[in-house]
Scaffold this active site. Structure first.
Site, mmCIF file in Angstrom:
data_model
loop_
_atom_site.group_PDB
_atom_site.id
_atom_site.type_symbol
_atom_site.label_atom_id
_atom_site.label_comp_id
_atom_site.label_asym_id
_atom_site.label_seq_id
_atom_site.Cartn_x
_atom_site.Cartn_y
_atom_site.Cartn_z
ATOM 1 N N CYS A 162 0.936 -1.122 0.157
ATOM 2 C CA CYS A 162 0.056 0.115 0.006
ATOM 3 C C CYS A 162 0.839 1.236 0.309
ATOM 4 O O CYS A 162 2.080 1.370 0.739
ATOM 5 C CB CYS A 162 -0.912 -0.120 1.190
ATOM 6 S SG CYS A 162 -2.059 1.436 1.256
ATOM 7 N N CYS B 233 0.345 4.828 7.033
ATOM 8 C CA CYS B 233 -0.155 4.788 8.205
ATOM 9 C C CYS B 233 0.620 3.997 9.227
ATOM 10 O O CYS B 233 0.939 2.874 9.054
ATOM 11 C CB CYS B 233 -1.665 4.091 8.220
ATOM 12 S SG CYS B 233 -2.494 4.395 6.733
ATOM 13 N N CYS C 194 0.393 0.298 10.022
ATOM 14 C CA CYS C 194 -0.025 -0.490 9.324
ATOM 15 C C CYS C 194 1.038 -1.580 8.798
ATOM 16 O O CYS C 194 1.860 -1.237 8.238
ATOM 17 C CB CYS C 194 -0.721 -0.254 8.316
ATOM 18 S SG CYS C 194 -1.547 -1.525 7.167
ATOM 19 N N CYS D 260 -16.431 -9.439 5.578
ATOM 20 C CA CYS D 260 -15.596 -8.197 5.368
ATOM 21 C C CYS D 260 -14.621 -8.704 4.620
ATOM 22 O O CYS D 260 -13.984 -9.507 4.689
ATOM 23 C CB CYS D 260 -15.380 -7.727 6.543
ATOM 24 S SG CYS D 260 -16.663 -7.614 7.813
ATOM 25 N N CYS E 245 -19.398 -6.394 3.553
ATOM 26 C CA CYS E 245 -18.541 -5.333 3.802
ATOM 27 C C CYS E 245 -17.559 -5.190 3.241
ATOM 28 O O CYS E 245 -16.804 -6.145 3.191
ATOM 29 C CB CYS E 245 -18.613 -5.493 5.652
ATOM 30 S SG CYS E 245 -17.562 -3.965 6.205
ATOM 31 N N CYS F 135 -19.426 1.535 8.616
ATOM 32 C CA CYS F 135 -18.520 0.915 9.659
ATOM 33 C C CYS F 135 -17.317 1.812 10.007
ATOM 34 O O CYS F 135 -16.380 2.016 9.123
ATOM 35 C CB CYS F 135 -18.074 -0.617 9.222
ATOM 36 S SG CYS F 135 -16.973 -1.338 10.310
ATOM 37 N N ARG G 49 -17.562 -3.221 17.923
ATOM 38 C CA ARG G 49 -16.957 -4.337 17.711
ATOM 39 C C ARG G 49 -15.563 -4.311 18.260
ATOM 40 O O ARG G 49 -14.599 -3.369 18.482
ATOM 41 C CB ARG G 49 -16.524 -4.422 16.131
ATOM 42 C CG ARG G 49 -15.783 -5.758 15.908
ATOM 43 C CD ARG G 49 -15.872 -6.081 14.336
ATOM 44 N NE ARG G 49 -17.047 -6.167 13.868
ATOM 45 C CZ ARG G 49 -17.587 -5.715 12.658
ATOM 46 N NH1 ARG G 49 -16.735 -4.768 12.085
ATOM 47 N NH2 ARG G 49 -18.793 -5.454 12.240
HETATM 48 N N1 SAM Z 1 -6.656 0.500 3.155
HETATM 49 C C1 SAM Z 1 -8.059 0.555 3.626
HETATM 50 C C2 SAM Z 1 -8.087 1.727 4.646
HETATM 51 O O1 SAM Z 1 -7.017 2.029 5.148
HETATM 52 O O2 SAM Z 1 -9.170 2.312 4.990
HETATM 53 C C3 SAM Z 1 -8.725 -0.762 4.168
HETATM 54 C C4 SAM Z 1 -7.650 -1.509 5.135
HETATM 55 S S1 SAM Z 1 -6.904 -0.862 6.658
HETATM 56 C C5 SAM Z 1 -6.098 -2.172 6.950
HETATM 57 C C6 SAM Z 1 -8.356 -1.120 7.800
HETATM 58 C C7 SAM Z 1 -8.133 -0.808 9.311
HETATM 59 O O3 SAM Z 1 -7.319 -1.560 9.917
HETATM 60 C C8 SAM Z 1 -7.517 0.739 9.581
HETATM 61 O O4 SAM Z 1 -8.091 1.827 9.209
HETATM 62 C C9 SAM Z 1 -7.211 0.376 10.754
HETATM 63 O O5 SAM Z 1 -7.988 1.214 11.907
HETATM 64 C C10 SAM Z 1 -7.057 -1.098 11.190
HETATM 65 N N2 SAM Z 1 -5.606 -1.528 11.451
HETATM 66 C C11 SAM Z 1 -4.631 -1.620 10.516
HETATM 67 N N3 SAM Z 1 -3.567 -2.081 11.177
HETATM 68 C C12 SAM Z 1 -3.842 -2.183 12.475
HETATM 69 C C13 SAM Z 1 -2.907 -2.605 13.456
HETATM 70 N N4 SAM Z 1 -1.741 -2.983 13.362
HETATM 71 N N5 SAM Z 1 -3.482 -2.750 14.534
HETATM 72 C C14 SAM Z 1 -4.853 -2.332 14.793
HETATM 73 N N6 SAM Z 1 -5.751 -1.910 13.643
HETATM 74 C C15 SAM Z 1 -5.180 -1.908 12.547
HETATM 75 FE FE1 SF4 Z 2 -2.829 1.241 3.413
HETATM 76 FE FE2 SF4 Z 2 -2.807 0.067 5.719
HETATM 77 FE FE3 SF4 Z 2 -3.101 2.746 5.360
HETATM 78 FE FE4 SF4 Z 2 -5.024 0.969 4.754
HETATM 79 S S1 SF4 Z 2 -4.315 1.275 6.802
HETATM 80 S S2 SF4 Z 2 -4.539 2.891 3.501
HETATM 81 S S3 SF4 Z 2 -3.732 -0.710 3.974
HETATM 82 S S4 SF4 Z 2 -1.460 1.451 4.964
#
Ligand code: SAM
Ligand code: SF4
Ligand code: DTB
Length: 339
Positions: free
Chosen positions: A67, A71, A74, A111, A142, A202, A274
């Site tokens: 990606c 973030c 992530c 989902c 979802c 959500c 959740r």
């Molecule tokens: N890329 C899309 C986005 O960012 O909306 C969808 C996938 S993203 C992985 C979905 C959510 O997973 C993120 O908004 C975050 O809240 C949660 N998430 C991702 N990594 C995480 C982590 N290490 N611990 C807890 N929640 C996490």
């Molecule tokens: Fe990309 Fe992870 Fe951020 Fe979603 S949460 S936009 S998958 S880096």
């Protein structure tokens, strides 16, 4: 049942649907003695839900890693070396095979998550076919695909999408510390496109990223004062993944996590709250406290998107111990019943 709740300025009715939650109101909730906060959360929970029922969702990563976003939590960001291999979008047939397995295991909602900043139109064609196929199996659908334009949300709605997951993660003023490749308003814009298209929202956040209590207050106040409460509110405990910037912060405080769940339950009484990421490292007792605080939904299955989740055997044992059962009504049924 009418129960009143004291806020600094006025007395309000507990369990009433309100969209004007202020920071001060939510700060006052977080500051309550823990037993008092949980008691209130339970009162509200019982007004709309059976406290023994937990909604079960299954999560599948349909496009993993690589990606472009940054973030800090992530494991799927291409900027961090986390060992997650980038893969292409799964085929529609492979996704439907997973959905059939999830249905057989008792899931009510399926989902699908993609590690995108936003979907390309060609990819959206495939996701629409996945949504149609999963829905035809009798599962709620979802997806979480990153930022959407209004027309993209409308296409997903036309394919039969029930829910779109798009998290705010933290308070507006804390967002820049966690993500630099987009701004909070981008998230709010996508949420508006989703809502306007008639898709249920959500939307939640993450606890344990080194944020302050005021940031947690700001997240809950923002969610609870959206034009409509998100139908589902995922509260994630940070999963600290090696290679991400947040891997080495302090361990999240469980009591603060439970307080956040309780604040979500009290401010958004009709929503599914959740208990999302982070259960793998939580004791049974901690999870039980989350349910007592008003959480009534979990992700079921051995994996979230890339990190482990308690397996079905562990979850079944926990449910049996607590005398809790899977919810069979959908959240939209619940909303209708409450009207
Ligand atoms: N890329 C899309 C986005 O960012 O909306 C969808 C996938 S993203 C992985 C979905 C959510 O997973 C993120 O908004 C975050 O809240 C949660 N998430 C991702 N990594 C995480 C982590 N290490 N611990 C807890 N929640 C996490
Ligand atoms: Fe990309 Fe992870 Fe951020 Fe979603 S949460 S936009 S998958 S880096
Ligand atoms: C949400 O709020 N949590 C889920 C789901 N929505 C998509 C994702 C959690 C991901 C945890 C880290 C991982 O497994 O990669």
């Amino acid at each position: 049942m009418t129960v009143t709740i004291d806020t600094p300025h006025q007395t309000r009715t507990l369990g009433a649907l309100r969209y004007d939650w202020t920071r001060e109101d939510v700060r006052a909730l977080f500051a309550r003695p823990f037993p008092e906060l949980l008691f209130r959360a339970q009162q509200v929970h019982r007004m709309y839900f059976d406290p023994t029922e937990v909604q079960i969702s299954t999560l599948l990563s349909i496009k993993t890693g690589g990606c472009p976003e940054d973030c800090a939590y992530c494991p799927q960001s291409a900027r961090y070396d986390t060992g997650v291999e980038a893969s292409r979008l799964m085929s529609v047939e492979a996704v439907l095979a997973e959905a059939r397995t999830a249905k057989a295991a008792g899931a009510g909602r399926f989902c699908m998550g993609a590690a995108w900043r936003s979907p390309k139109d060609r990819d959206l064609d495939s996701v629409c076919r996945m949504v149609e196929g999963v829905r035809a199996l009798g599962l709620e659908t979802c997806v979480t695909l990153g930022m959407l334009e209004a027309e993209q949300a409308q296409r997903l709605k036309a394919a039969g999408l029930d829910y779109y997951n798009h998290n705010l993660d933290t308070a507006p003023e804390d967002y820049g510390r966690i993500i630099s490749t987009r701004i909070y308003q981008d998230r709010l814009d996508t949420l508006a496109h989703v809502r306007d298209a008639g898709i249920a929202v959500c939307c939640g956040g993450i606890v344990g990223m080194g944020e302050t209590r005021e940031d947690r207050v700001g997240l809950i106040a923002t969610l609870a004062s959206l034009p409509a409460h998100p139908e589902s509110v995922p509260i994630n405990m940070l999963v600290q993944v090696a290679g991400t910037p947040l891997a080495t912060g302090g361990k999240p405080d469980l009591i603060e996590f439970v307080r956040t769940i309780a604040a979500a339950r009290i401010t958004m009484p009709q929503s599914m709250v959740r208990l999302s990421a982070g259960r793998e490292d939580m004791s049974e007792e901690a999870q039980a406290l989350c349910f007592l605080a008003g959480a009534n939904s979990i992700f079921y299955g051995e994996k979230l998107l890339t990190t482990p989740n308690p397996g079905a055997t562990r979850d079944r044992a926990l449910f049996d111990k607590l005398g809790m059962v899977a919810m069979h009504r959908s959240s939209s049924d619940m909303t209708q019943a409450a009207e």
